[in-house]
Structure formats: structure tokens, C-alpha cells
Design an enzyme around this catalytic site. Structure first.
Site, PDB file in Angstrom:
ATOM      1  CE1 TYR A   6      -3.645   2.503   0.660  1.00 40.08           C
ATOM      2  CE2 TYR A   6      -2.028   3.503   2.111  1.00 40.08           C
ATOM      3  CZ  TYR A   6      -3.206   3.579   1.403  1.00 40.08           C
ATOM      4  OH  TYR A   6      -3.932   4.731   1.428  1.00 40.08           O
ATOM      5  CD1 TRP A  37      -1.119   7.868  -0.449  1.00 36.86           C
ATOM      6  CD2 TRP A  37      -1.083   9.591  -1.866  1.00 36.86           C
ATOM      7  NE1 TRP A  37      -2.340   8.488  -0.387  1.00 36.86           N
ATOM      8  CE2 TRP A  37      -2.341   9.553  -1.252  1.00 36.86           C
ATOM      9  CE3 TRP A  37      -0.826  10.599  -2.789  1.00 36.86           C
ATOM     10  CZ2 TRP A  37      -3.355  10.480  -1.533  1.00 36.86           C
ATOM     11  CZ3 TRP A  37      -1.836  11.518  -3.070  1.00 36.86           C
ATOM     12  CH2 TRP A  37      -3.073  11.454  -2.453  1.00 36.86           C
TER      13      TRP A  37
END
Ligand code: PGD
Length: 826
Positions: A165, A167
Site C-alpha cells: 500500500y 502513495w
């Protein structure tokens, strides 16, 4: 805000004059002559070439905006935002520091004990404090691919957690997460995740209440809002900060919308324990509840609406189900507790009269409730959003111009009207093999690693944690994103192998076994959309500088692993970087053609060093969320079982969870100011997203000087709380609870409610002694203090926004901050 560099203004003027001279080519407010046919566009080629020469910079982009990079002698030295950007972001100026950061991972590195002992005898307790050994790329790829092959054969895909996970960086091709998943799907499958850290609780409950995740939906368009909205209620959101960055390249229409709202003088009320930058910027009225009590406050407001007959029974009857049960809850028909404004005031600390007035003001005005996401990153975090929808439904303005609720105005410029054109599809993760394991809720990673075989509830289903032997992270920073860092360190010792692709020596990289140096997005070619909701732009991301040191693009790293695993052809499909980009562009161009927008051929687009701006249809500027449902709920039902807004959810009720029953309401959280832990730890934590970085990204740049206090992350403390502890502004402070301790620098300010301390998330973890359990983090990573339980059995979202703690003046030995230093041997 930066002013536009003159060179660009001249360039654009020159280009516009030249393009108009083409004769009859309409620009439609864009840099591209989109209404012209391809032939007409190709005549413009000399113009584009001239444009490229006239521009000094190389066009690229980031989460912080599109910009031109100025490169001298092979080094990126400066950046300039593109002229179209209505709200340029200072973070853009950090790109040269990203490329040339001293703490880049320079070479493939392997942790000494792992290299010597192998995966099964790797001394996992030494992660974070072992030495590093430099190896060749071939050796590194052989080590990683051998482990993947061995685990697939011996333990199956559930033994490899490759959800990864994070950005990452923008770019449709060099999407590290997707590339990792693409490789793993071809190599036999992997354990992935469900949900995300941003909206874990809200996205699950909203699907039951309004039939969509809601948090990532287009919002009522800004032009409509500006025309019709009379009152904006910012409920736990700070849009002037969070709108600086976007998931894709931002169009920055959101901040421009808020600026227009301010100019128009629309009334704004900000409900937040902290007086945010947006509160100041918008001249908003500040209402400061006690942390984690928003649900009680909303229940009290709902009671006032009902008691004073300010609610809209017709709307409730036609468009919702379950209000009768909610009314009974408000009246205390089962528990004998009437949940009026006085009841709520005693919990949330906002005066009952203020709550009543708020309810009246919302009812008498056209009101848009803008809900942030911090309030749902909490224990029982499903409740606040459910109650915000319930209050909005009681007001009866859902689906009307300028009214209702919106849960994405603070994120990626929700409400920026949708353009007409084409959309780039990124590289795909491919199909998961049939035997792929059930994903785990994303924020349960540490519990999963530490407890193989344990079964948990999740949205009406059961999930059993597999025995994870390998974790592979690419494009995320687990050690910053996850709660209760010290528990994570223990759980992190369970897998045999941890591989991280990273440009920098983050804590996650330092706690890995094998670190593969990845390029930044400025070292490769890519394409990206501009405007997450508007899809307004297509930006080329031109390579600005060569890959630094021995770093490689994630695409090439995974292609190299694919070669060793015998799946290279399937991974690359025989295409190189520019062939992939051309394919993506051509697909997008075909969509645009169907939408009657002509685009130039790829080669011409790429050579021009320019970007595409699509037209925005007038009707999209007036778009109102839920208007179609309001107009005809039978023809346009919501995706809920009843087709209506579910104030009571039978589906949720049937799951039988005591921590998330079928009706929204106030449920006391795991830790709060009235819990037993408060006698030892009286202060309530507020962890916002940082002002001058994106999560942990850019913490290793000079922007840090703007926010670091005493060379640490800042802690905001109310003067009363500081005085009681003998703490002065600028002093070094130890913040602690039973889970951990961090060094932070004091900012004594009335911008926080007494009893509240604010520490932003994202400071890189830097233990004073990595060999010691619970060691003091010298940089102020707030997740050393947060707890790691799911929001509820329903959503299992993270609770990163809350914790009880204490602070004291730091009086220990001088400790140098080494968060951004490279580890021994690297
Ligand atoms: P980032 O700092 O963006 O944080 O967690 P997330 O992991 O997304 O980390 C991205 C990492 O990817 C960085 O280390 C960066 O260097 C690396 N990277 C960037 N580009 C590339 C690339 O091209 N290739 C590779 N291989 N790596 C790259 C954020 C998460 O934190 C989120 S989304 C939220 S909403 C949560 N917020 C909070 C919170 O508010 N409070 C607390 N306490 N905790 C939170 N955690 C969550």
C-alpha cells in the site's frame, strides 16, 4: 503563491498567436487546437517545435503539480509551475532535492545476516540495526527471484504479501504498486489487501448507507456551489492544506474554488479540535469539540432538528429508510437516555446552545456539509460519516444545488467539473491466478504477520490470516503509514524475507533485508492525467535527468525479476517504455475522438513538450450530486438494498456486530478523555496530514526547516497544558504512552483546544537505539503512539487519528536526529 515566470507567459502568448494564425483552428481555452482535424493539427508541428525550443524547462509532474524542470549539467536545479495552474504549490520546488537527496539508495543492498544466513536463518531481530552489503543487480535479482520461486513452490501465493500500500509517485506506466502486482500475478499470485488507510471505515459503511464508497465520488460542481451555497460546514477537514497534493497531478481547481467562496463571503463553519489553516484562510467560525466525540455532537444536532421540527419529513419518507428507528434512538426509547443537545454537550464539550444554533443555521440556509476523513480514521469511525449523511438527510437538501453533503471536497479537487475527452488507462496488474488468497483489510497487516491462522470479521465475512513469509513493498512506507510502530517492529520479524524498492533510505527500507534502488519519477518517461475528478489534462512526464547512481525504474526491476522467473515476455509484452506510452496515448486519443475531441499524434504530442487541456461542457459545471436520485428515486435508485439512503441498514444489523450495529449513533471509543487510560495519559492526540509534505514524502528535503521545531516534528500544545508542564515554545518535548515515546518540538498555541495535542503524521521513524524495544523516536513519528485495532468488525479501518498520551519537557542526553541518514555499510 508563485508568480508565473515571464518566459512562460511569453511562450504561451507566442504560441497562441502562432496557432491562431493557422486559420480557423479553435483553441477552446486550451493549448491544443482540439476542435481541428488531425491534418490541421499536423500543420502546427513547426509551432510545437518552436514552442519546445522557446521553453527552457522540461515538462513533467508530481502529486504536487505539473511543472517545468530546469536542468543544468545533468542536474535538476529549478522548477516552475505550468501557467495553467490556478494555485501553484510550493512543494514543486522540492523536486531537485528529491532527485539529488543525500539519502538516495545508491546500489542494490542486502542485509548482512540475511546474505550470510539465507532467508530461513536471517536473524530477523537484527532488522533495523544490521550492516548492509552492496551487491550487483544480477545478484540482487537472483536472490529475490529465488525466494519468490521457493515460496510459491513450498507455501503457495498466500505466503507472499505484495499488496504494498502507498502513495508512490504519479505516472500511469511506472506505477510501482501495480507493477509489483503484475509480476506477482504472473509468478503465481500473492496476498493482497482490501480498502485503504485514507478512508477504511467510511468507504465500507457508505456502501451500505448510500450504495457507493462516496469518499471518491465526484462532488457537486464548484460553479454550482458558488452560486447556490449559503453555508459551508467543514467537518474535520482542512482543504487548503490537503488540496495542495492529489493522487494524480492536481488541477488545483479545489483551492481556487475555496478562494472564490471566500471572496464571495459565504459563511463557513469549521468543526475541528484544531484551528486549521483553512479556518484562518476562509475566515471561518471555529467550533472545537473534544477529540473523537463528533458522533455525539451529530446526534445532539439531529435531536435538535427533530425536536424543533426543523427536519424534512417528506424527504425522509421518500428518500430514506429507518428514520423511525433513529428517532426512537434520539428519544431514548430503549435505553431511557434522551440524546438532546445537553446530552451531547456533556460529551463533546461544545455548549448545548451552540449545538442548537448550529442545527438551526444549517436548516435555514442552503448548507453543504463537507466531511473530512480524519474523523473516520478512528475507533467506531463508521459512525461520524453515517451520522453526517443522516443529518444531511434530515435537512432534506441532498440532491439540491449547493446543498447536501460531500466527502471529497478536501481531496484531489472534488467538485472540479468533469472535462470531455479521453482518460489514460495505466498498466494493468493482470489477472490474479485462481488460487489467489482472500485479501486482508489493509490496516491489519501487522496483526496478520504476527498471528498466522487467526480469523477476524470483515464486512459480513471472515478472513483468516495466512502465514506470511515474504513482504514486498514498492511505492509505500509501511513504517510511517501503520499504527503502533513498536508492535509493527515485532510483527515485522515474522517473515523470512522483506524486499523494498525505494529511492530513499526510509525506515521501511532500513528494516528490510533486500533494498533495490528505484528511480524517482523525474528519471523516467511517463504520462499522467491532471485532475482526479475533472480529468482535465493529459500531461507528458518527460525524463529530466538520467537514473541516479545505480537506481532502476520499477518497471525494469520487475522486468528483470520476470526474466529470472521465466515470465518476461508476459510482463513486458515485448514493449519498451515509449511503446507502452504510445499505446496508452493512442487508446486515450480514440476515446477523445469518440467524444469529438481531436488530438495530435503521439510523436507530435511528445515532441511538443506541451500538455493537453480538455474542454469542460457547460452542463458539467452545473452538475449536482444525487440530483438524479432526487428527481426520480425509482428510476435512479441508490445502490443500497432499498435503493434509498439507509439511516437504518438491515444488512449491517444482520452482521450482528456490537461495535457497528444497524443504526448510527454514539459509541465511546477505545481510548478517549473519559476512558480509564486518561488518568495516566490525559492529553488527546490529533494527527493531521502535514502542511509541507505528502505523508512521509519530502520529509528529507529543505522544506522541513519550515515545520521542524528543535529539529523534530512539531507538537502543538495549548498554553494551559504547556504551563502546567513547564514547557515553553521551541523546547524539546517527550510525548509518550504505554506503546511508545517520541521527541517533538513544542509549539505553544491557542490553535488547539485545551487537552489536545497536534502532531502531524509522516515524520520518518528514527529510534535512538534500534536494539531496544520501545526506544525513543528521535524524529517524532506519531505512529509510535497510536494503537493498532480495527475501526470495527465491519470495516477494520485504521485508527491512526487517535490516542491518549502525556508530554513532558525532555531532559535526557542530546540525541542527534538521524532519520534521514544512510545506514552503516550503505
Ligand atoms: P508515503 O509517504 O506517500 O506514505 O502512507 P504511504 O505509504 O502512502 O510513502 C510512499 C513511499 O513511496 C515513499 O517512501 C516514497 O519514497 C516511495 N516512492 C515514491 N515514488 C516511488 C517510486 O516510483 N517507486 C518506488 N519503489 N517507491 C516510490 C500514507 C498513509 O498513511 C495514508 S494514505 C493515510 S491517509 C494514513 N494517514 C495517517 C494519519 O493521518 N495518521 C496516522 N497516525 N497515520 C496515518 N497513516 C496513513
Amino acid at each position: 503563491m508563485k508568480t508565473q515566470p515571464e518566459a512562460m507567459q511569453i511562450t504561451r502568448r507566442r504560441f497562441l498567436t502562432g496557432a491562431a494564425a493557422l486559420g480557423g483552428v479553435s483553441l477552446l481555452g486550451s493549448l491544443w487546437p482540439r476542435s481541428a482535424l488531425a491534418e490541421a493539427i499536423s500543420q502546427a508541428l513547426p509551432q510545437f517545435v518552436a514552442l519546445r525550443q522557446a521553453q527552457k524547462g522540461i515538462l513533467t509532474g508530481a502529486h504536487w503539480g505539473a511543472f517545468e524542470a530546469i536542468v543544468r549539467d545533468g542536474k535538476m536545479v529549478e522548477t516552475r509551475p505550468v501557467q495553467d495552474d490556478p494555485f501553484p504549490n510550493e512543494l514543486i520546488s522540492m523536486a531537485p532535492h528529491q532527485v539529488h537527496a543525500p539519502n538516495r539508495v545508491k546500489y542494490p543492498m542486502v542485509r548482512k545476516s540475511w546474505l550470510e544466513g539465507g532467508a530461513q536463518n536471517c536473524r530477523p531481530e537484527l532488522r533495523g540495526c544490521d550492516e548492509w552489503v552492496r551487491v550487483s543487480w544480477d545478484k540482487a535479482l537472483t536472490l529475490v527471484s529465488n525466494e519468490i520461486r521457493r515460496l510459491q513452490q513450498e507455501h503457495g501465493p498466500q505466503s507472499i504479501h505484495a499488496g504494498s500500500y502507498g502513495w508512490k509517485s504519479v505516472g500511469m506506466l511506472h506505477n510501482s504498486r501495480t507493477l509489483l502486482q503484475r509480476l506477482m500475478n504472473l509468478a503465481g499470485g500473492f496476498l493482497g489487501y482490501a480498502g485503504d488507510y485514507s478512508t477504511g471505515a467510511a468507504q465500507v459503511i457508505m456502501s451500505h448507507v448510500v450504495g457507493s464508497m462516496e469518499v471518491y465520488e465526484q462532488q457537486t460542481a464548484w460553479p454550482d456551489l458558488l452560486e447556490n451555497c449559503q453555508l459551508v460546514v467543514l467537518w474535520g477537514c482542512n482543504p487548503m492544506i490537503t488540496l495542495k497534493n492529489s493522487w494524480n497531478i492536481p488541477d488545483h481547481v479545489g483551492p481556487a474554488g475555496f478562494e472564490a467562496l471566500k471572496k464571495k463571503g459565504v459563511r463557513v463553519i469549521s468543526i475541528d479540535p484544531v484551528k486549521s489553516d483553512s479556518t484562518d484562510y476562509l475566515n471561518a467560525e471555529w467550533v472545537a469539540p473534544r477529540p473523537y466525540t463528533d458522533s455525539a455532537m451529530l446526534v445532539g444536532i439531529a435531536h435538535t432538528l427533530m425536536a424543533e421540527k426543523l427536519h424534512n419529513p417528506d424527504f425522509l419518507k421518500t428518500y430514506t429508510v429507518g428514520f423511525d428507528k433513529f428517532a426512537a434512538y434520539l428519544n431514548g426509547e430503549q435505553d431511557g437516555v434522551v440524546k438532546d443537545a445537553d446530552w451531547a454537550a456533556a460529551i463533546c464539550g461544545v455548549e448545548a446552545d451552540a449545538l442548537r444554533q448550529l442545527a438551526r443555521d444549517m436548516a435555514k440556509s442552503r448548507t453543504m456539509i463537507m466531511g473530512g476523513w480524519g474523523i473516520q480514521r478512528q475507533h467506531h469511525g463508521e459512525q461520524p460519516h453515517w451520522l453526517l449523511v443522516t443529518v444531511a438527510a434530515m435537512l432534506g437538501q441532498v440532491g439540491l444545488p449547493g446543498g447536501g453533503f460531500g466527502f471529497s471536497y478536501h481531496y484531489s479537487s472534488g467538485g472540479s467539473p468533469t472535462a470531455r475527452g479521453g482518460i489514460l488507462a495505466g498498466i494493468s496488474a493482470g489477472d490474479a491466478p485462481k488460487n489467489s488468497p482472500t485479501p486482508i483489510p489493509v490496516a491489519r497487516i501487522a496483526e496478520c504477520l504476527a498471528n498466522p491462522g487467526k480469523t477476524i470479521d470483515f464486512n459480513g465475512a471472515k478472513v483468516t490470516y495466512p502465514d506470511v513469509k515474504m513482504v514486498y513493498v514498492a511505492g509505500g512506507n509501511t513504517f510511517h503509514q501503520h499504527q503502533d510502530t513498536n508492535a509493527l517492529i515485532k510483527a515485522w520479524q515474522h517473515p523470512e524475507t522483506i524486499v523494498v524498492n525505494e529511492p530513499y533510505w526510509t525506515a521501511t527500507a532500513k528494516y528490510a533485508d533486500i533494498v533495490l534502488p528505484a528511480t524517482t519519477s523525474y528519471e523516467r518517461n511517463d504520462l499522467e492525467m491532471g485532475g482526479d475528478y475533472s480529468q482535465l489534462y493529459v500531461f507528458p512526464m518527460h525524463q529530466c535527468v538520467p537514473p541516479q547512481h545505480e537506481s532502476r525504474n520499477d518497471f525494469d526491476i520487475f522486468a528483470g525479476l520476470a526474466a529470472k522467473l521465466g515470465v518476461q515476455e508476459a510482463f513486458t509484452e515485448g514493449k519498451d517504455e515509449m511503446q507502452w506510452l504510445k499505446g496508452m496515448y493512442d487508446d486515450m486519443k480514440a476515446q477523445a475522438r469518440n467524444a469529438r475531441v481531436a488530438l495530435p499524434p503521439f510523436d507530435m504530442f511528445w515532441a511538443s513538450n506541451n500538455y493537453i487541456r480538455f474542454p469542460v461542457p457547460e452542463e458539467n459545471k452545473k452538475w449536482v450530486r444525487f440530483a438524479d436520485f432526487r428527481e426520480n428515486p425509482l428510476l435512479n435508485p441508490l445502490g443500497t438494498p432499498s435503493g434509498k439512503i439507509e439511516i437504518y441498514s438491515e444488512a449491517v444489523a444482520k452482521m450482528g456486530y456490537t461495535d457497528c450495529p444497524g443504526l448510527p449513533g454514539w459509541l465511546p471509543p477505545h481510548e478517549w478523555y473519559q476512558g480509564p487510560e486518561a488518568s495516566k495519559y490525559p492529553l488527546s492526540l490529533n494527527t493531521a496530514h502535514p502542511i509541507n509534505r505528502l505523508h512521509s514524502q519530502l520529509d528529507n528535503t529543505p522544506l522541513r526547516k519550515k515545520y521542524a521545531v528543535a529539529d523534530r516534528e512539531a507538537v502543538w500544545i495549548h498554553p494551559q497544558d504547556a504551563k502546567a508542564r513547564g514547557i515553553s515554545d521551541g523546547e524539546l518535548v517527550r510525548a509518550f504512552n504505554d506503546r511508545g515515546q517520541i521527541l517533538v518540538g513544542a509549539v505553544v498555541t491557542e490553535r488547539v483546544r485545551p487537552g489536545v495535542v497536534r502532531i502531524s503524521e509522516g515524520a520518518w521513524f528514527d529510534p535512538a537505539d534500534p536494539r531496544q524495544e520501545g526506544s525513543l523516536c528521535k524524529n517524532g513519528n506519531v505512529n509510535c503512539l497510536t494503537f493498532d485495532i480495527g475501526s470495527s468488525s465491519l470495516a477494520q479501518g485504521n485508527c491512526g487519528q487517535m490516542a491518549q498520551l502525556e508530554i513532558e519537557k525532555y531532559q535526557g542526553p542530546i540525541l542527534n536526529n538521524t532519520a534521514h541518514a544512510v545506514p552503516a555499510g550503505a
